[in-house]
Design a protein around this motif. Structure first.
Motif: not given
Length: 89
Positions: A76-89
């Protein structure tokens, strides 16, 4: 207290709130909210991404003892961190 079964349900509710209502906030993500792999994979990520982009601070509570069976806090943490990275692009 309002409860949502997944990000899509939460997104529907958040779409009803005027955008200027939440101009400065801390986004507190509790991983135990996402009870299955399906819940962490929303159909519409745009609202979640908007929340991430606008947050002044993001906190993530991992709470591994409260995560549902068949899913891990690390996943779950890896998915959330991925979403944060994607959102900040």
């Amino acid at each position: 207290m309002l409860q949502y079964s997944n990000i899509d349900d939460l997104s529907i509710c958040l779409n009803e709130i005027p955008i200027d209502y939440h101009s400065s906030y801390i986004l507190d993500i509790d991983l135990d909210f996402f009870r299955t792999a399906k819940y962490i994979n929303p159909n519409k990520k745009e609202v979640f991404y908007h929340l991430i982009r606008q947050a002044k601070i993001i906190t993530i509570a991992t709470e591994p003892d409260y995560i549902g069976k068949g899913i891990t806090a690390d996943y779950l943490l890896s998915k959330i961190l991925y979403y944060i990275e994607e959102a900040m692009k």
